[in-house]
Motif scaffolding. Structure first.
Motif, PDB file in Angstrom:
ATOM      1  N   ASP A  36       0.893  -1.104  -0.268  1.00 53.38           N
ATOM      2  CA  ASP A  36       0.027   0.365  -0.259  1.00 53.38           C
ATOM      3  C   ASP A  36       1.062   1.030   0.288  1.00 53.38           C
ATOM      4  N   GLU A  37       1.884   1.219   0.890  1.00 53.77           N
ATOM      5  CA  GLU A  37       2.803   2.459   0.827  1.00 53.77           C
ATOM      6  C   GLU A  37       3.468   2.351  -0.651  1.00 53.77           C
ATOM      7  N   HIS A  40       0.765   4.269  -3.271  1.00 54.04           N
ATOM      8  CA  HIS A  40       0.643   5.813  -2.805  1.00 54.04           C
ATOM      9  C   HIS A  40       1.800   6.412  -2.698  1.00 54.04           C
ATOM     10  N   GLN A  43       1.179   6.890  -6.791  1.00 51.97           N
ATOM     11  CA  GLN A  43       0.322   7.555  -7.088  1.00 51.97           C
ATOM     12  C   GLN A  43       0.494   8.557  -6.747  1.00 51.97           C
ATOM     13  N   THR A  59      -1.886   1.563 -11.240  1.00 50.71           N
ATOM     14  CA  THR A  59      -2.316   2.563 -10.529  1.00 50.71           C
ATOM     15  C   THR A  59      -3.971   2.683 -11.248  1.00 50.71           C
ATOM     16  N   THR A  85      -6.306   2.310   5.111  1.00 49.31           N
ATOM     17  CA  THR A  85      -5.205   3.605   5.649  1.00 49.31           C
ATOM     18  C   THR A  85      -4.570   3.284   6.719  1.00 49.31           C
ATOM     19  N   GLU A  90      -6.278  10.757   7.304  1.00 48.87           N
ATOM     20  CA  GLU A  90      -7.003  10.568   6.806  1.00 48.87           C
ATOM     21  C   GLU A  90      -8.122   9.558   7.023  1.00 48.87           C
TER      22      GLU A  90
END
Length: 221
Positions: A36-37, A40, A43, A59, A85, A90
């Motif tokens: 996930d990191e 992100h 992105q 993405t 998250t 967030e």
């Protein structure tokens, strides 16, 4: 030092590989948080440097678990994935969006543990299970009906008569920890590769071409 373009391209290559390991091989090599990191970070870079847009970037797609050995079925309604998250900020922003959307109306949030399995769509007609489909790419998935019929917690025929003639219900297929530990012990004794976690063991089992194997592995839902 990497240029922004080089970093974007490297992250795309690495995420494509991790997506393949997770969704196709059911054998991830990194944990969810690390993935996930990385996503992100990519992105953020793509937003900052839109000149490097690529329609095939990780993405731009939903992780795909489609297996070409199964027939594919289009979902009547898309099967979306959950957002996540690791940031209090967030969570606070989500709370404020809800509060704003309700225009001051009181509301409560409910937190619950999530079963870490593999999503499934079950379609019943006349009270009988007629089709079971994986999430796939969110638009269509694999027809795994014969395998799902071996899972004893999923009714093949509903009881009573208080249900619609035709409906779809979605849930999670999982492998209990006790079953997972016993399976990995057996695989270790046979010098076979171990499953990384119960989620991947459940997903891999559900894609077996032999429903007898599925029945023997004690999946739950």
């Amino acid at each position: 030092m990497e240029s922004p373009q080089e970093k974007i391209e490297r992250l795309r290559r690495e995420l494509d590989e991790h997506n393949y390991n997770y969704y196709v091989l059911n054998a991830p090599t990194i944990d969810d948080r690390t993935f996930d990191e990385m996503m992100h970070e990519l992105q953020g870079l793509e937003e900052t440097f839109p000149q490097y847009f690529d329609p095939n970037s990780p993405t731009q797609r939903v992780g795909n678990d489609i297996n070409r050995s199964f027939s594919q079925v289009e979902h009547r309604y898309p099967m979306l994935s959950l957002s996540n998250t690791y940031s209090i900020e967030e969570v606070s922003a989500f709370y404020e969006r809800v509060r704003s959307g309700l225009m001051g109306e009181d509301f409560e949030l409910v937190g619950e543990l999530k079963y870490d399995g593999t999503s499934i769509s079950l379609i019943y007609e006349g009270g009988r299970l007629v089709r079971a489909v994986t999430r796939g790419d969110g638009t269509r998935g694999d027809d795994v009906t014969e395998n799902v019929k071996t899972i004893r917690s999923i009714p093949l025929q509903l009881r009573g008569n208080d249900y619609p003639d035709s409906f779809e219900i979605r849930g999670e297929i999982l492998m209990p920890w006790a079953v997972f530990d016993a399976l990995n012990k057996e695989r270790e004794e046979q010098e076979e590769p171990l499953f990384a976690n119960p989620r991947n063991a459940a997903a891999g089992t559900l894609k077996s071409q032999n429903s007898a194997v599925v029945a023997a592995r004690g999946l739950d839902a």
